[in-house]
Enzyme design. Structure first.
Site, PDB file in Angstrom:
ATOM      1  N   CYS A  11       0.850  -1.185   0.000  1.00  0.00           N
ATOM      2  CA  CYS A  11       0.000   0.000   0.000  1.00  0.00           C
ATOM      3  C   CYS A  11       0.887   1.236   0.000  1.00  0.00           C
ATOM      4  O   CYS A  11       1.689   1.428   0.916  1.00  0.00           O
ATOM      5  CB  CYS A  11      -0.919   0.003   1.222  1.00  0.00           C
ATOM      6  SG  CYS A  11      -1.922   1.499   1.353  1.00  0.00           S
ATOM      7  N   VAL A  12       0.734   2.041  -1.034  1.00  0.00           N
ATOM      8  CA  VAL A  12       1.482   3.283  -1.156  1.00  0.00           C
ATOM      9  C   VAL A  12       0.468   4.421  -1.176  1.00  0.00           C
ATOM     10  O   VAL A  12      -0.406   4.463  -2.046  1.00  0.00           O
ATOM     11  CB  VAL A  12       2.347   3.308  -2.437  1.00  0.00           C
ATOM     12  CG1 VAL A  12       3.256   4.530  -2.443  1.00  0.00           C
ATOM     13  CG2 VAL A  12       3.162   2.028  -2.573  1.00  0.00           C
ATOM     14  N   HIS A  46       8.149  11.015  -3.896  1.00  0.00           N
ATOM     15  CA  HIS A  46       8.488   9.674  -3.420  1.00  0.00           C
ATOM     16  C   HIS A  46       7.426   8.656  -3.850  1.00  0.00           C
ATOM     17  O   HIS A  46       7.741   7.540  -4.269  1.00  0.00           O
ATOM     18  CB  HIS A  46       8.638   9.696  -1.894  1.00  0.00           C
ATOM     19  CG  HIS A  46       8.985   8.376  -1.296  1.00  0.00           C
ATOM     20  ND1 HIS A  46      10.235   7.820  -1.421  1.00  0.00           N
ATOM     21  CD2 HIS A  46       8.246   7.501  -0.573  1.00  0.00           C
ATOM     22  CE1 HIS A  46      10.259   6.654  -0.805  1.00  0.00           C
ATOM     23  NE2 HIS A  46       9.054   6.430  -0.276  1.00  0.00           N
ATOM     24  N   ASP A  84       3.258  14.442   0.001  1.00  0.00           N
ATOM     25  CA  ASP A  84       3.539  15.755  -0.582  1.00  0.00           C
ATOM     26  C   ASP A  84       4.787  15.792  -1.459  1.00  0.00           C
ATOM     27  O   ASP A  84       5.123  16.842  -1.997  1.00  0.00           O
ATOM     28  CB  ASP A  84       3.700  16.781   0.537  1.00  0.00           C
ATOM     29  CG  ASP A  84       2.413  16.991   1.310  1.00  0.00           C
ATOM     30  OD1 ASP A  84       1.330  16.830   0.716  1.00  0.00           O
ATOM     31  OD2 ASP A  84       2.497  17.309   2.512  1.00  0.00           O
TER      32      ASP A  84
END
Length: 158
Positions: free
Chosen positions: A89-90, A97, A94
């Site tokens: 899970c990504v 990355h 802000d």
């Protein structure tokens, strides 16, 4: 069909006597584990429900999504498995990355699949916020781990 939100057509799966002889691996990222562990449990439950003995399901934990590719490659090299599911899970933040992590794991899994040795199922959530992820690990949009297990069984039995 299942009664939960992650519906699949069980009639498209092989019989339990076929599945009881197969072995599956789940490589799960520990990052965002509230989400990834729920997805992994959904996958395990789906395998078992359809006839895969629990002792034929291997789970390998890796730190984060980028490490999923290495974990899957290692499992494929060291064990005889019918298919591998990578669960991660990504959640977008802000900084860029998010883009690099998503690109890395997507390309890594695509590379493993192109080798053609064992199907690697991509069950990595890439969401804009935590609520979207929660909605997909047992919330209002089902459990993508369940869907990953179904896909793994289908791919292993093409």
């Amino acid at each position: 069909m299942t009664t939960d939100l992650s519906k699949y057509d069980a009639s498209q799966l092989p019989s339990a006597d076929v599945l009881e002889r197969q072995r599956y691996a789940i490589v799960v990222a520990d990052w965002n584990n509230e989400i990834t562990y729920a997805m992994a449990q959904g996958a395990v439950d789906t395998f078992v429900k359809n006839g895969v003995p629990e002792e034929n399901i291997d789970i390998l934990h890796v730190p984060g999504a980028v490490e999923l590719t290495y974990g899957a490659a290692r499992v494929m090299k060291e064990e005889r498995v019918s298919a591998v599911i990578v669960i991660g899970c990504v959640i977008q933040g802000d900084t860029p990355h998010f883009d690099y992590v998503c690109q890395s794991v997507t390309q890594g899994v695509a590379m493993l699949n192109a080798q053609g040795k064992v199907p690697v199922v991509f069950s990595v959530l890439t969401t804009l916020n935590k609520q979207q992820a929660l909605d997909r690990c047992g919330g209002k949009l089902g459990n993508k781990g369940i869907e990953g297990a179904y896909t793994a069984i289908r791919m292993a039995n093409l």
